[in-house]
Scaffold this active site. Structure first.
Site, mmCIF file in Angstrom:
data_model
loop_
_atom_site.group_PDB
_atom_site.id
_atom_site.type_symbol
_atom_site.label_atom_id
_atom_site.label_comp_id
_atom_site.label_asym_id
_atom_site.label_seq_id
_atom_site.Cartn_x
_atom_site.Cartn_y
_atom_site.Cartn_z
ATOM 1 C CG HIS A 25 -66.807 161.041 15.954
ATOM 2 N ND1 HIS A 25 -68.076 161.120 16.479
ATOM 3 C CD2 HIS A 25 -66.185 160.023 16.594
ATOM 4 C CE1 HIS A 25 -68.209 160.190 17.412
ATOM 5 N NE2 HIS A 25 -67.078 159.507 17.498
ATOM 6 N N GLY A 27 -67.938 158.506 10.649
ATOM 7 C CA GLY A 27 -68.080 158.334 9.199
ATOM 8 C C GLY A 27 -66.769 158.613 8.474
ATOM 9 C CB SER A 120 -73.580 164.952 -1.837
ATOM 10 O OG SER A 120 -73.637 164.149 -2.988
ATOM 11 C CE1 TYR A 149 -76.687 161.798 1.732
ATOM 12 C CE2 TYR A 149 -75.806 162.360 -0.432
ATOM 13 C CZ TYR A 149 -75.635 162.227 0.924
ATOM 14 O OH TYR A 149 -74.423 162.510 1.483
ATOM 15 N N PRO A 176 -68.813 168.154 -1.560
ATOM 16 C CG PRO A 176 -68.428 166.773 0.255
ATOM 17 C CD PRO A 176 -69.419 167.739 -0.306
ATOM 18 C CG LEU A 179 -65.796 162.438 -0.761
ATOM 19 C CD1 LEU A 179 -66.345 162.777 0.612
ATOM 20 C CD2 LEU A 179 -64.648 163.372 -1.136
ATOM 21 C CG HIS A 192 -70.742 155.836 -3.421
ATOM 22 N ND1 HIS A 192 -71.630 156.431 -4.285
ATOM 23 C CD2 HIS A 192 -71.071 156.265 -2.189
ATOM 24 C CE1 HIS A 192 -72.455 157.192 -3.606
ATOM 25 N NE2 HIS A 192 -72.151 157.107 -2.322
ATOM 26 C CE LYS A 200 -69.015 144.379 -7.968
ATOM 27 N NZ LYS A 200 -69.751 144.884 -9.141
ATOM 28 C CD1 TRP A 215 -72.971 145.953 -10.702
ATOM 29 C CD2 TRP A 215 -73.791 147.640 -9.473
ATOM 30 N NE1 TRP A 215 -73.232 145.475 -9.445
ATOM 31 C CE2 TRP A 215 -73.735 146.479 -8.675
ATOM 32 C CE3 TRP A 215 -74.279 148.821 -8.912
ATOM 33 C CZ2 TRP A 215 -74.137 146.478 -7.339
ATOM 34 C CZ3 TRP A 215 -74.683 148.826 -7.586
ATOM 35 C CH2 TRP A 215 -74.612 147.648 -6.816
HETATM 36 P P1 GDP Z 1 -73.548 157.558 -8.164
HETATM 37 O O1 GDP Z 1 -72.222 158.227 -8.439
HETATM 38 O O2 GDP Z 1 -74.427 158.331 -7.260
HETATM 39 O O3 GDP Z 1 -74.244 157.186 -9.453
HETATM 40 O O4 GDP Z 1 -73.318 156.189 -7.357
HETATM 41 P P2 GDP Z 1 -72.343 154.925 -7.494
HETATM 42 O O5 GDP Z 1 -70.967 155.257 -7.076
HETATM 43 O O6 GDP Z 1 -73.024 153.818 -6.753
HETATM 44 O O7 GDP Z 1 -72.348 154.518 -9.044
HETATM 45 C C1 GDP Z 1 -71.598 155.209 -10.016
HETATM 46 C C2 GDP Z 1 -71.585 154.455 -11.336
HETATM 47 O O8 GDP Z 1 -70.765 153.291 -11.219
HETATM 48 C C3 GDP Z 1 -72.977 153.950 -11.798
HETATM 49 O O9 GDP Z 1 -73.017 154.097 -13.211
HETATM 50 C C4 GDP Z 1 -72.926 152.469 -11.419
HETATM 51 O O10 GDP Z 1 -73.802 151.678 -12.199
HETATM 52 C C5 GDP Z 1 -71.454 152.170 -11.738
HETATM 53 N N1 GDP Z 1 -70.938 150.937 -11.132
HETATM 54 C C6 GDP Z 1 -70.230 149.974 -11.784
HETATM 55 N N2 GDP Z 1 -69.957 148.945 -10.989
HETATM 56 C C7 GDP Z 1 -70.457 149.261 -9.761
HETATM 57 C C8 GDP Z 1 -70.471 148.586 -8.515
HETATM 58 O O11 GDP Z 1 -69.977 147.460 -8.359
HETATM 59 N N3 GDP Z 1 -71.071 149.243 -7.468
HETATM 60 C C9 GDP Z 1 -71.612 150.493 -7.610
HETATM 61 N N4 GDP Z 1 -72.162 151.089 -6.540
HETATM 62 N N5 GDP Z 1 -71.638 151.142 -8.802
HETATM 63 C C10 GDP Z 1 -71.068 150.542 -9.851
#
Ligand code: GDP
Length: 326
Positions: A25, A27, A120, A149, A176, A179, A192, A200, A215
């Site tokens: 709960h 989370g 997931s 995971y 899901p 999210l 994520h 950022k 990224w």
């Molecule tokens: P995924 O959906 O399991 O791959 O996990 P993420 O949400 O961490 O990443 C999704 C995509 O967003 C990947 O291609 C990451 O490289 C990209 N990405 C771009 N900028 C970011 C960042 O600042 N943080 C994360 N976590 N992912 C990013």
């Protein structure tokens, strides 16, 4: 509250007057379920880590025997983004397997009437057909960055199916998509993409930075669902679905990471340039769920990504209930 369109569908299970345990709960998903269940005529049970450490079988069995929930929403899990999954494989596999096995088995032993397990979309093969139908499960290799995971979550789905087949337990699984919303993780190392980019962009705006680093290539495609809409869909499934197959829960719409970054910058009001860091992994090239089963049952998402981003950024900027750093 959810903007979901709900079409009439036969009720197969009533929550009215029931004692409902939301496992996990604190989370993001669990707390959204607790919020959503306030509008049902049921009593919500929660267990703190002091009450029961979910990784420990004896503690789970003791707590469930003492508290006798009639319904369980299994939202407890160790979660994280691409980098966290890569860095802590043992914890992601072990803790998630233990939590699921302990709760599902104890639910069977204590005669729980309905259990909904939350999975997931990373359970699907890396190169699954898009949009991904439920049937794609275990038809190919997983994305290696989050396979720990994923393997645990696949085991959770199989546990629900196995207890249904062997004992007739009404245990179902919902999958899901990515999210976002209240309670999200904003730690840049473990979060994520959506909360990471929101933070950022906010910090870039405050510090009048010229650029924001994204990224990977910006090309991967992802689907996002507001967690309050997920909670609404999950409660809907508890009431209207009883079956062997897990059910995808998503918006059914996709956006590129570049598109997401641009939408976030607009909502936040950051007008600098995007920079793409090719040293970071892209992960799965595309991830969109096929939500036709859920829609056929009578639930569809109606909140746009832009609406959800505006709401989430307003909450983040207000400092609200969201952790601003990890
Ligand atoms: P995924 O959906 O399991 O791959 O996990 P993420 O949400 O961490 O990443 C999704 C995509 O967003 C990947 O291609 C990451 O490289 C990209 N990405 C771009 N900028 C970011 C960042 O600042 N943080 C994360 N976590 N992912 C990013």
């Amino acid at each position: 509250m959810s903007t979901a369109r709900t079409v009439m569908s036969d009720t197969v299970f009533s929550l009215q007057g029931k004692s409902v345990w939301v496992a996990g709960h604190r989370g993001m998903v669990g707390s959204a379920l607790v919020r959503r269940l306030q509008s049902e005529e049921c009593s919500v049970l929660t267990a703190s880590r002091e009450d029961a450490d979910l990784v420990r079988q004896e503690e789970v069995e003791k707590w469930m025997t003492a508290n006798r929930p009639q319904v369980v929403f299994l939202a407890a899990a160790k979660v994280g983004g691409i980098q966290a999954n890569n860095s802590y494989p043992a914890q992601f596999l072990y803790e998630n397997l233990m939590i699921e096995a302990n709760i599902i088995h104890a639910a069977f032993r204590t005669g729980v009437e309905k259990l909904v397990f939350l999975g997931s979309t990373c359970i699907y093969p890396k190169l699954a057909p898009q949009p991904i139908p439920e049937e794609a499960l275990m038809t190919g290799p997983l994305e290696p960055t989050n396979e720990w995971y994923a393997i645990a979550k696949i085991a959770g789905i199989k546990l629900c199916q196995a207890y249904r087949r062997q004992y007739g337990s009404d245990f179902i699984a919902a999958q899901p998509t990515n999210l976002y919303g209240p309670g999200d993780n904003y730690d840049l190392e473990t979060s994520h993409v959506l909360p990471a980019l929101l933070r950022k962009a906010h910090e870039a705006k405050i510090s009048s930075a010229k650029t924001l680093t994204v990224w990977g290539s910006g090309n991967p495609l992802r689907e996002f669902l507001h967690v309050d809409d997920l909670a609404d869909a999950v409660v809907f499934l508890a009431k209207h679905y009883s079956g062997d197959s897990h059910i995808n829960v998503g918006s059914g719409e996709e956006v590129s990471i570049r598109g997401l970054a641009e939408a976030i910058c607009k909502v936040v009001g950051f007008d600098g340039a995007l920079e793409f860091d090719a040293s970071k992994p892209d992960g799965t090239p595309r991830k969109l769920s096929d939500v036709s089963k859920l829609q056929d049952l009578g639930w569809a998402n109606a909140r746009s990504l832009n609406e959800g981003l505006k709401q989430t950024y307003a909450e983040f900027a207000a400092g609200g209930p969201l952790p601003r750093s990890g």
